[in-house]
Design an enzyme around this catalytic site. Structure first.
Site, PDB file in Angstrom:
ATOM      1  CG  HIS A 151      -7.113  -1.758  -3.806  1.00  0.00           C
ATOM      2  ND1 HIS A 151      -7.541  -0.666  -3.081  1.00  0.00           N
ATOM      3  CD2 HIS A 151      -8.231  -2.351  -4.270  1.00  0.00           C
ATOM      4  CE1 HIS A 151      -8.856  -0.614  -3.096  1.00  0.00           C
ATOM      5  NE2 HIS A 151      -9.307  -1.626  -3.813  1.00  0.00           N
ATOM      6  CB  CYS A 162     -10.360   1.067  -5.921  1.00  0.00           C
ATOM      7  SG  CYS A 162     -11.598  -0.248  -5.885  1.00  0.00           S
ATOM      8  CD  GLU A 190      -4.406   0.583  -1.667  1.00  0.00           C
ATOM      9  OE1 GLU A 190      -3.994   0.804  -2.820  1.00  0.00           O
ATOM     10  OE2 GLU A 190      -5.616   0.535  -1.381  1.00  0.00           O
TER      11      GLU A 190
END
Lengths: 257, 221
Positions: B199, B89, B201
């Protein structure tokens, strides 16, 4: 193909337990927030929203700890709201593992908080929650006003104008709840949803009143929402997230499968 | 029998901008042996792999990156030690030459290219209005094969949240493409560096698979 419309199960948490009241009375216990968040993660929910409804009365430590536990086990975005009053509160929740923080009453008390928070942490993690209630029409046109304290206290602020102002101050998203519909299972208040989605360039989450899967569809097709939030239809096992997505996809709505 | 895999030590570069626990717990979840959230040069040097995350506004991020000398940490990992680096990001955006955000901010210029605003009043293929921030699950077209895409179907959805997008000067670096009014670089690959705008995650199974692939990636091979 493009950006998917999101389905967001909402956990209203009171004293460390997920609850969902009907118009904030007759609260039913739905369980452990970490367990429930994990279930929605496995079901393919697009995000999870955690609203601490005891925040104004209780210590924040339980909430922080619960958010930490959810963030360790859930690998989809997590929004935390309820009792967020300052840049420090926001930092605490982001550090605990929240991806976004939802600001409600504090934005009304101090609108500049939205600007400060957005400049410090980025608009992407600042959600402004708006609790709107329909009030007397003006010249035949419907009008919605912001209410605080669980829908009990009028502010005199026009909900649509407020959404525009919040977006200008740096909100990255609007979480719009109809206080007339919340807990009723009669569907979203589509009028205010449409008015706000048309008025702002940032994404809008529709909330309040979902009782069946058609309501989710309407929030997007008629309300123009970018995401739909629901609690009890998922908590009590009436529908699963995959069922909701399949239903929406059959009606031409793009969802993540 | 495969050789027993060495537990991977991963350093997540911390420059004080927000939530790094998600990245750390996701890496631990997919099997990283040790995850350190740090801005210490020795810790970066001792790690097998480095993650360069980031959220927030670019001006503050760049100020902290320079104040904490994270640019030197990155250089040590990328060019001196040549170990696998994953930028995420704003971490990806910080690698570019310059961002339009905050009135224009010079970035690290590790990958020549620009970071641009999506612009308001964009419309999608069906004429619908595109909201900014670009927030939610969008498809990533795998424009080039890469070990980090292993086991991930082409056009899988990943979670994005950003108002600015990356456009690298060298179009051959694009490993993943995003379409949102404009075509943006969702992923860039150059030697031992992989950078993503989304993202991983927060991207559920596809994202966790990408992180798992990162732990197994050996760019030297």
């Amino acid at each position: 193909m493009g950006l998917a419309k999101r389905i967001i199960p909402c956990l209203d948490v009171d004293n460390g337990r997920v609850v969902k009241g009907v118009n904030f009375v007759g609260i039913r216990d739905a369980g452990d927030p970490v367990e429930i968040a994990r279930r929605y993660n496995e079901q393919g929910a697009d995000e999870i929203t955690f609203l601490d409804i005891t925040a104004s009365h209780e210590g924040r430590d339980t909430t922080v700890h619960t958010v930490e536990q959810i963030a360790e086990q859930v690998f989809i975005p997590l929004t935390v709201g309820g009792g967020i009053r300052s840049v420090d509160d926001i930092r605490t929740m982001l550090n605990a593992g929240a991806d976004k923080v939802s600001i409600n009453t504090a934005a009304i008390v101090d609108p500049e908080l939205v600007r400060r928070a957005s400049e410090r942490f980025g608009a992407q993690c600042i959600v402004v929650a708006i609790d709107a209630k329909r009030v007397a029409d003006v010249d035949g046109a419907p009008r919605w006003e912001i209410f605080t304290h669980g829908g009990r206290k009028p502010t005199g602020i026009d909900a649509v104008a407020w959404a525009v102002k919040m977006a200008q101050l740096g909100a990255g998203e609007i979480l719009l709840t109809s206080m007339d519909r919340d807990g009723t299972k009669n569907g979203f208040e589509l009028g205010v949803t449409r008015a706000i989605t048309d008025a702002v360039d940032i994404p809008v989450i529709a909330s309040g009143g979902v009782g069946n899967l058609d309501h989710l569809v309407e929030g997007i097709t008629q309300g123009g929402a970018d995401a739909v939030l629901a609690a009890s239809i998922f908590h009590f096992g009436e529908y699963t997230v995959p069922q909701a997505k399949a239903y929406m996809a059959e009606r031409g709505i793009e969802v993540r499968r | 029998m495969a050789l027993e895999e060495k537990a991977q030590r991963v350093a997540v570069i911390d420059y004080g901008m927000g939530n790094l626990h998600s990245v750390a717990s996701a890496l631990a979840h997919v099997g990283a042996g040790e995850v350190q959230v740090t801005c210490d040069l020795d810790a970066i040097r001792a790690a097998d792999r480095v993650v360069f995350p980031g959220v927030g506004a670019i001006r503050d991020c760049m100020a902290e990156i320079r104040r904490l000398k994270c640019d030197e940490l990155l250089a040590a990992a990328l060019t001196e030690q040549r170990k696998p680096v994953l930028a995420i990001c704003v971490g990806m955006q910080a690698l570019m030459s310059r961002s339009e955000e905050n009135g224009g901010v010079d970035c690290l210029d590790i990958i020549p290219g620009q970071v641009r605003h999506f612009g308001s009043a964009q419309t999608g293929a069906g004429g619908e209005r595109l909201k900014v921030p670009h927030m939610g699950w969008n498809e990533v077209k795998q424009s080039a094969g890469h070990p980090l895409w292993a086991g991930i179907a082409d056009n899988s959805r990943f979670y994005f949240v950003h108002s600015y997008y990356v456009h690298a000067d060298n179009r051959d670096l694009q490993a993943g493409a995003l379409h949102y009014g404009v075509e943006a670089d969702a992923a860039l690959a150059i030697d031992n560096l992989f950078a993503v705008q989304f993202h991983p995650e927060k991207s559920h199974t596809a994202g966790l698979q990408l992180l798992r692939n990162f732990l197994e990636w050996n760019p030297a091979c």
